[in-house]
Scaffold this motif. Structure first.
Motif, short mmCIF file in Angstrom:
data_model
loop_
_atom_site.label_atom_id
_atom_site.label_comp_id
_atom_site.label_asym_id
_atom_site.label_seq_id
_atom_site.Cartn_x
_atom_site.Cartn_y
_atom_site.Cartn_z
N ALA A 42 0.84 -1.20 0.00
CA ALA A 42 0.00 0.00 0.00
C ALA A 42 0.87 1.25 0.00
CB ALA A 42 -0.93 -0.02 1.21
N LEU A 43 1.95 1.22 0.77
CA LEU A 43 2.89 2.35 0.78
C LEU A 43 3.57 2.50 -0.58
CD1 LEU A 43 4.54 1.80 4.29
CD2 LEU A 43 2.89 3.58 3.65
N LEU A 44 3.90 1.37 -1.19
CA LEU A 44 4.53 1.40 -2.51
C LEU A 44 3.57 2.01 -3.53
CD1 LEU A 44 6.35 -1.66 -4.13
CD2 LEU A 44 4.86 -0.18 -5.45
N ALA A 45 2.31 1.59 -3.49
CA ALA A 45 1.33 2.02 -4.50
C ALA A 45 0.97 3.49 -4.38
CB ALA A 45 0.08 1.16 -4.39
N THR A 46 1.04 4.03 -3.17
CA THR A 46 0.61 5.42 -2.96
C THR A 46 1.78 6.39 -2.84
OG1 THR A 46 0.50 4.99 -0.58
CG2 THR A 46 -1.53 4.70 -1.86
N ASP A 47 2.99 5.90 -3.08
CA ASP A 47 4.18 6.75 -3.03
C ASP A 47 4.04 7.87 -4.07
OD1 ASP A 47 6.68 7.90 -2.93
OD2 ASP A 47 7.78 6.02 -3.18
N ALA A 48 4.20 9.11 -3.65
CA ALA A 48 4.01 10.25 -4.55
C ALA A 48 5.26 10.59 -5.34
CB ALA A 48 3.56 11.48 -3.75
N SER A 49 6.40 10.01 -4.99
CA SER A 49 7.64 10.32 -5.71
C SER A 49 7.64 9.62 -7.07
CB SER A 49 8.84 9.87 -4.89
OG SER A 49 8.82 8.46 -4.71
N PRO A 50 8.49 10.06 -7.98
CA PRO A 50 8.55 9.41 -9.30
C PRO A 50 8.85 7.91 -9.17
CG PRO A 50 9.75 11.48 -9.34
CD PRO A 50 9.40 11.24 -7.90
N ALA A 51 8.11 7.13 -9.92
CA ALA A 51 8.28 5.67 -9.86
C ALA A 51 9.57 5.27 -10.54
CB ALA A 51 7.09 4.99 -10.51
N THR A 52 10.38 4.49 -9.85
CA THR A 52 11.61 3.96 -10.43
C THR A 52 11.58 2.44 -10.33
OG1 THR A 52 12.87 3.90 -8.36
CG2 THR A 52 12.86 5.99 -9.60
N PHE A 53 12.46 1.82 -11.06
CA PHE A 53 12.57 0.36 -11.02
C PHE A 53 12.83 -0.12 -9.60
CE2 PHE A 53 15.54 -3.34 -11.38
CZ PHE A 53 14.62 -4.27 -11.85
N GLU A 54 13.72 0.55 -8.87
CA GLU A 54 14.07 0.13 -7.52
C GLU A 54 12.90 0.29 -6.55
OE1 GLU A 54 16.74 -1.22 -6.15
OE2 GLU A 54 17.87 -1.37 -8.03
N THR A 55 12.13 1.38 -6.69
CA THR A 55 11.07 1.64 -5.71
C THR A 55 9.78 0.90 -6.04
OG1 THR A 55 10.32 3.61 -6.92
CG2 THR A 55 12.00 3.92 -5.19
N THR A 56 9.75 0.19 -7.16
CA THR A 56 8.53 -0.54 -7.53
C THR A 56 8.80 -2.04 -7.68
OG1 THR A 56 8.97 0.02 -9.84
CG2 THR A 56 7.44 1.44 -8.63
N PHE A 57 9.42 -2.41 -8.79
CA PHE A 57 9.60 -3.83 -9.07
C PHE A 57 10.53 -4.50 -8.06
CE2 PHE A 57 8.12 -2.05 -13.04
CZ PHE A 57 7.22 -3.02 -13.49
N VAL A 58 11.63 -3.84 -7.72
CA VAL A 58 12.55 -4.42 -6.74
C VAL A 58 11.90 -4.42 -5.36
CG1 VAL A 58 14.81 -4.22 -5.64
CG2 VAL A 58 14.57 -3.76 -8.08
N ALA A 59 11.19 -3.35 -5.02
CA ALA A 59 10.50 -3.30 -3.73
C ALA A 59 9.45 -4.40 -3.64
CB ALA A 59 9.86 -1.94 -3.54
N LEU A 60 8.76 -4.69 -4.73
CA LEU A 60 7.78 -5.77 -4.75
C LEU A 60 8.47 -7.11 -4.48
CD1 LEU A 60 4.91 -6.81 -5.29
CD2 LEU A 60 5.45 -6.80 -7.74
N GLU A 61 9.63 -7.32 -5.08
CA GLU A 61 10.38 -8.56 -4.85
C GLU A 61 10.82 -8.70 -3.39
OE1 GLU A 61 11.68 -11.21 -7.23
OE2 GLU A 61 9.78 -10.46 -8.00
#
Length: 669
Positions: A42-61
């Motif tokens: 939920a924190l990942l999905a609502t993060d207001a900063s620009p989406a990066t590979f590290e903050t999305t796909f890697v964070a999901l992993e």
């Protein structure tokens, strides 16, 4: 006691401390772990900063580690030692896992956040992670409208509940189908060790005496090859064939209903059938391509099987019956090729096969070594654990072997991972092999049939695929590859079972120390095509049946599953009266409780790669370190970090040729 799952295990390689973990611990840890991961995402999905590979796909992993280690531990213990207490919680565990999967993959905000990432500059494993993750979300329904997502959740929950019920009934039916005999005379043909094992099985099952022949999962039961009385063989064969068709352990209606619901789900996701849906994530180019290959193989395989049947009938002057096939076929092999398969069991003692066969082949090819670790806790006393090291002595991982059948174990043979080799999480792999070899009487050796010998090598091929993982991301590690590719490395590893320089090391008579008689391997090779007609037809019957069930269209209902099963086989040009399928609907665990729905064709599809690879090994030094290193580095270690067929081409230098498979199976021309 505190729940051991709530913290990372302090044991080597983070091996779960199975004896300390109870059913309630799995439920509690899974519940908390699911809640924890949804909070993270939920924190990942609502993060207001620009989406990066590290903050999305890697964070999901990285997310959901408590749930991940809980489900990996649970999914290992349940099929291996499914006690009544574990079976009681299984429906809740499966429902929780299914609902959690939907909560992630149907989260519109999370999916939108992933789509915000500009992945155009990514390469290699990073690009593969983006591609595979987005595909998984789409396949799971991420792009559906809200009402359709709710319908999908309901379908998934119903399918999960049915799968859990099928699994429980299948295990109970497997145990219930065991056939009891009062007299040893009924079991003429079995050697003293096999009779002793059957007597011990009868006592363990609660009989006051006599002999109990327990079942393995497939239709064909290994003991049929040895039993001299046709009436005895018939009792065992029919008990196996009729599992799941009636009574309190009936499963065939559950399988049919699951197939119907899978068809409805596929339509909701935009596919004509579940088979089309499943094939979208495989290496096979299309469902049409798979059907074309099976249709091309069936006539030749059945023709070979009928030729074999004619030979068997002529040998005795009477028509062949399915329960007599294995026994008569073994007799013809003895007469034609001077090979008595059953008489070879004393040379295949399990411990010797493991250490001087399976492990020795891995050392010869890859330089890895094995040290048994009896100090580490296990889920059942039968389980053995080895620490595996690279050639330079560095740690590679843990391997556990659980080889014997018991009432709490699912039938068949399989490999699982308890930990993936994923550098992102700082993990080294922990992999398991499970077989269902009849447990020997106390103090007696475990002697293997040729089929069981092959299975030991096969499953260890899966283990090597997991152990050699060099992936960064856990979802791409080890055996997390398309279903129609995952059997390929394990099928390749079967070749070493009868590799001469290896067989002469481990094939030693367990009593006399005598080496395998001279010329036996050559005779086995000469006889290798004998029986391939039956074996290929038996396999194709199961593959056809799987695709028939999963080619239902939405709204199509099957009122009579037994008739549907028979009609599907006949329409494919098969003859189920002569050669029954390897699995029938009532005990087809692969597709109704094992992840192979519309994927059982994978074995023959992977065997094209396997047969071509065997030729490569023969051309490149056989059991050699140089050949092993190429296979390890270009293929086994890669997992799903790139397209597996790209890995194959990097290893082989070209696409696979089908001719070696056709020659192996006696289908050439």
């Amino acid at each position: 006691m505190p729940n051991p799952l709530l913290e990372r295990s302090p044991l080597p390689y983070e091996l779960p401390d199975f004896p300390l973990i109870g059913p309630a611990d799995y439920l509690q840890a899974a519940t908390l772990g699911a809640r924890e991961q949804l909070t993270e995402l939920a924190l990942l999905a609502t993060d207001a900063s620009p989406a990066t590979f590290e903050t999305t796909f890697v964070a999901l992993e990285r997310s959901g580690q408590l749930l991940r280690r809980t489900l990996m531990a649970y999914s290992n213990v349940l099929p291996s030692h499914g006690t009544a207490e574990l079976l009681d919680i299984d429906a809740r565990m499966q429902a929780l896992s299914n609902a959690h999967h939907d909560a992630i993959h149907l989260d519109g905000d999370l999916y939108a956040r992933l789509l915000q990432v500009d992945a155009s500059a990514l390469r290699g494993e990073d690009a593969r992670l983006v591609e595979q993750t987005l595909r998984d979300f789409r396949q799971a329904g991420a792009e559906l409208q809200p009402a359709a997502k709710e319908a999908l959740r309901s379908l998934n929950a119903s399918i999960t509940e049915l799968s859990s019920t099928y699994s429980r009934r299948l295990l109970a039916g497997l145990n219930d189908a065991a056939v009891h005999f009062d007299s040893a005379a009924d079991l003429a043909g079995l050697d003293a060790a096999a009779l002793e094992n059957a007597a011990a099985a009868a006592l363990a099952a609660g009989y006051e005496g006599g002999y109990l022949i327990t079942m393995i999962l497939p239709t064909a039961q290994p003991v049929l090859e040895q039993l001299e009385l046709s009436a005895t063989r018939r009792r065992i064969f029919e008990a196996s064939l009729n599992r799941g068709t009636a009574g309190e352990h009936k499963t065939i209606d559950i399988g049919a209903r699951m197939a119907e619901l899978r068809a409805d789900r596929a339509a909701l996701l935009g596919y004509a059938t579940h088979a089309d849906y499943a094939l979208a994530a495989q290496t096979a180019p299309s469902l049409a391509a798979v059907r074309e290959r099976l249709a091309a193989l069936v006539p030749a395989a059945l023709a070979n099987a009928r030729t074999e049947a004619d030979i068997l009938s002529a040998a005795t002057g009477s028509p062949i019956r399915p329960w007599d096939w294995a026994f008569r076929s073994a007799a013809v092999a003895r007469d034609r090729y001077a090979v008595d398969r059953a008489a070879l069991r004393p040379w295949f003692e399990l411990d010797k096969v493991i250490t001087d066969g399976v492990f020795a082949a891995a050392t010869g090819l890859y330089g890895i070594t094995f040290t048994e670790r009896p100090d580490l806790p296990v889920m059942h006393p039968d389980v053995r654990t080895w620490e595996v090291a690279n050639v330079d002595g560095s740690a590679l991982g843990l391997f556990t072997g659980d080889y014997f059948a018991r009432p709490t174990k699912a039938g068949g043979a399989w490999m699982n991972s308890i930990r993936d080799g994923a550098s992102l999480l700082g993990e080294l792999p922990v992999v398991t092999n499970n077989l269902n070899i009849p447990a020997p009487a106390p103090g007696a050796p475990a002697l293997l049939s040729l089929d069981e010998l092959t299975t030991v090598f096969h499953e260890f091929g899966h283990a090597l695929h997991g152990l050699f993982s060099a992936a960064t991301y856990p979802s791409l590690a080890g055996t997390n590859v398309p279903r129609d590719f995952v059997e390929y490395p394990s099928q390749v590893n079967e070749m070493w079972a009868t590799w001469p320089e290896l067989a002469h090391r481990y094939a030693v008579h367990h009593e006399t120390g005598e080496a395998l008689p001279e010329g036996i391997l050559e005779k086995l090779d000469a006889a290798s095509l004998w029986g391939e007609g039956f074996a290929t037809t038996e396999y194709l019957g199961a593959a056809v049946l799987d695709l028939a069930w999963h080619s239902l269209t939405t709204g199509q209902r099957v009122e009579d599953p037994l008739s549907f099963e028979r009609d599907a086989l006949l329409e494919a040009g098969l003859d189920p009266e002569l050669v029954p399928p390897r699995y029938r609907t009532g005990y087809f665990k692969h597709v109704f409780d094992g992840g192979y729905a519309a994927g059982y064709y994978s074995y023959i599809w992977s065997e094209v790669l396997d047969a071509d690879t065997v030729e490569w090994f023969k051309e490149n030094g056989g059991l050699s370190r140089s050949a092993g290193e190429v296979f390890r580095n270009e293929l086994l270690a890669r997992g799903n970090t790139r397209d597996p067929l790209e890995s194959y081409r990097a290893f082989r230098g070209r696409d696979a040729r089908i001719e070696p498979l056709l020659e192996r199976r006696g289908l050439k021309g």
